[in-house]
Design a protein around this motif. Structure first.
Motif, short mmCIF file in Angstrom:
data_model
loop_
_atom_site.label_atom_id
_atom_site.label_comp_id
_atom_site.label_asym_id
_atom_site.label_seq_id
_atom_site.Cartn_x
_atom_site.Cartn_y
_atom_site.Cartn_z
N GLU A 31 -120.71 -26.76 29.52
CA GLU A 31 -119.60 -26.95 30.45
C GLU A 31 -119.98 -28.08 31.41
N THR A 32 -119.57 -29.30 31.08
CA THR A 32 -120.18 -30.46 31.74
C THR A 32 -119.15 -31.50 32.14
N MET A 33 -119.39 -32.13 33.27
CA MET A 33 -118.68 -33.35 33.64
C MET A 33 -119.66 -34.28 34.35
N GLY A 34 -119.29 -35.53 34.42
CA GLY A 34 -120.19 -36.48 35.05
C GLY A 34 -119.63 -37.89 35.07
N GLU A 35 -120.51 -38.83 35.37
CA GLU A 35 -120.16 -40.25 35.49
C GLU A 35 -120.77 -41.03 34.34
N VAL A 36 -119.98 -41.86 33.69
CA VAL A 36 -120.46 -42.67 32.58
C VAL A 36 -121.46 -43.70 33.10
N VAL A 37 -122.66 -43.72 32.50
CA VAL A 37 -123.67 -44.70 32.90
C VAL A 37 -124.03 -45.66 31.78
N GLU A 38 -123.60 -45.35 30.54
CA GLU A 38 -123.89 -46.23 29.41
C GLU A 38 -122.84 -45.95 28.33
N VAL A 39 -122.37 -47.01 27.66
CA VAL A 39 -121.36 -46.85 26.61
C VAL A 39 -121.83 -47.51 25.33
N GLY A 40 -121.45 -46.89 24.19
CA GLY A 40 -121.74 -47.48 22.89
C GLY A 40 -120.82 -48.65 22.59
N ALA A 41 -121.22 -49.43 21.60
CA ALA A 41 -120.48 -50.65 21.27
C ALA A 41 -119.07 -50.36 20.77
N GLY A 42 -118.82 -49.15 20.26
CA GLY A 42 -117.51 -48.82 19.74
C GLY A 42 -116.56 -48.22 20.74
N ILE A 43 -117.00 -48.04 21.97
CA ILE A 43 -116.16 -47.41 23.00
C ILE A 43 -115.26 -48.46 23.64
N THR A 44 -113.96 -48.21 23.58
CA THR A 44 -113.00 -49.16 24.16
C THR A 44 -112.18 -48.57 25.30
N ASN A 45 -112.22 -47.27 25.47
CA ASN A 45 -111.35 -46.64 26.48
C ASN A 45 -112.11 -46.07 27.66
N LEU A 46 -113.41 -46.27 27.71
CA LEU A 46 -114.23 -45.80 28.83
C LEU A 46 -115.15 -46.93 29.28
N ALA A 47 -115.52 -46.88 30.55
CA ALA A 47 -116.41 -47.90 31.10
C ALA A 47 -117.41 -47.24 32.03
N VAL A 48 -118.51 -47.93 32.27
CA VAL A 48 -119.51 -47.45 33.22
C VAL A 48 -118.82 -47.19 34.57
N GLY A 49 -119.11 -46.04 35.14
CA GLY A 49 -118.51 -45.64 36.41
C GLY A 49 -117.35 -44.68 36.27
N ASP A 50 -116.79 -44.56 35.06
CA ASP A 50 -115.69 -43.61 34.86
C ASP A 50 -116.20 -42.18 35.03
#
Length: 394
Positions: free
Chosen positions: A61-80
């Motif tokens: 049961e988790t939530m958090g802040e994106v700190v790294e994204v894979g090359a295939g990610i187009t709808n999320l960014a660092v800080g989301d």
């Protein structure tokens, strides 16, 4: 990073483990800001040890802040800021398109014949490191991760990972509507939330538990409460429902129900077997404590529905099939399909008046280092522990 790890039966320890990293283009890595302790985690703590490995990282049961994204990610960014459903689903397969994300054909754990992989939930569900940690790798994040706004506190959103969709699905599966009566067996986090969601829809709720703090907490929300050890609890429910029984019943307890002494002894005995024998026993025998399920089938009216949200594992557990058939009872069950229900639940999470009491839902907000104590008090139902949320920043 620091993480909550399984070290043996009733042995939870916090250790340094390697930081997660991007392993696939569809991955993201989160800095965890909130992560919950679920009643299902107690199954790993107590019963399902044969499927655990020393050092497994727990939590789903988790939530958090994106700190790294894979090359295939187009709808999320660092800080989301995102919430992570407890199951890992691709979003593209036949099952996901049917709204059955817990059966995702891409992440199914076929070795064990189980559904979608789950975070932090044993080899039966993929041995994926869980979220009771400072950081979490999220596979298939382009579909699974739920982006949320920046303004409301984490407690408004973290329950979208499991508690709210599991409770919502339980109510939906119980097939109750405004003016109906719903009985909820077990007022832990899921039962409590199911009661709140049902009340919000104008459904009458009768809640049944054995812990005074849980009963009082539900009573304050408008639930009619009964103690499960009352000799005439079934009779009381029928008396409250014109002699018919509840229109729908939710079993929010599962396989470790109190009131099943013989299966309880069997569960403990199985846990002491060598892992190979214990796995065989748990997947091919009757090892569940069925008191809550049997009670649920007794409480429901003829033609009503019993909705199972509590986890069961035994394959040969006895059921009162003659009675269920005669009374035309419907059974619905399964892990919650989180993404299927998010659009229904997000407006409730974000409403200014917080109608479900999400910000005060947790009874304990603790650091990761407090995890051994948290598991202990939650398992013993001590210190008023109904819902524990970990804050890794503490």
């Amino acid at each position: 990073m620091r993480a909550v790890t399984w070290q043996g039966r009733r042995d939870i320890q916090v250790h340094d483990v390697p930081d997660p990293r991007i392993e696939d283009p569809g991955d993201v890595v989160l800095k965890v800001t909130r992560t919950g302790l679920c009643g299902s985690d107690l199954h790993l703590y107590e019963v399902m040890g044969p499927f655990m490995s020393t050092g497994d990282v727990l939590g789903h049961e988790t939530m958090g802040e994106v700190v790294e994204v894979g090359a295939g990610i187009t709808n999320l960014a660092v800080g989301d800021r995102v919430v992570v459903p407890f199951q890992i689903a691709c979003g593209d397969c036949f099952m996901c398109r049917k709204g059955l994300q817990t059966q995702c054909e891409t992440t199914q754990v076929r070795e064990h014949g189980t559904g979608a992989a789950l975070f932090g939930y044993s080899e039966l569900y993929g041995s994926v490191p869980g979220g009771q940690a400072e950081y979490l790798r999220v596979p298939h994040a382009d579909y699974g991760a739920i982006k949320v706004g920046p303004d409301l506190p984490d407690e408004r959103y973290v329950y979208l990972s499991d508690v709210m969709p599991t409770a919502w699905q339980a109510v939906r599966y119980a097939d109750v509507h405004e003016g109906d009566t719903l009985a909820v067996v077990g007022l832990g986090p899921i039962g409590d939330m199911a009661a709140r969601l049902a009340l919000h829809q104008g459904i009458r709720v009768i809640g049944i538990d054995l812990v005074p703090e849980r009963l009082e907490r539900a009573r304050q929300r408008g639930v009619e409460t009964l103690h499960v050890e009352d000799d005439d609890v079934v009779e009381k429910v029928f008396s409250l429902t014109s002699g018919r029984g509840a229109d729908g019943v939710i079993d929010a307890v599962g396989m470790e129900a109190h009131g099943s002494p013989a299966p309880s002894v069997l569960q403990k005995a199985v846990g002491l077997l060598p892992d190979g024998l214990a796995k065989q026993a748990m997947t091919s025998a009757s090892v569940d404590r069925l008191a809550a399920l049997h009670l649920s089938t007794q409480l429901v009216r003829r033609g009503g529905t019993v909705s199972l949200s509590g986890v069961y594992t035994g394959t040969h557990d006895p059921m009162p099939m003659q009675q269920l058939f005669d009374r035309q009872v419907t059974l619905r069950m399964g892990q919650a399909n989180v993404k299927r229900w998010v659009d229904d639940l997000m407006p409730l999470a974000e409403r200014a008046d917080d109608p479900l009491g999400l910000e005060s839902f947790a009874t304990h907000r603790l650091s990761l280092e407090d995890a051994p104590r948290a598991y202990d008090i939650f398992q013993r139902k001590d210190d008023g522990a109904v819902k524990v949320v970990f804050d890794p920043s503490l």
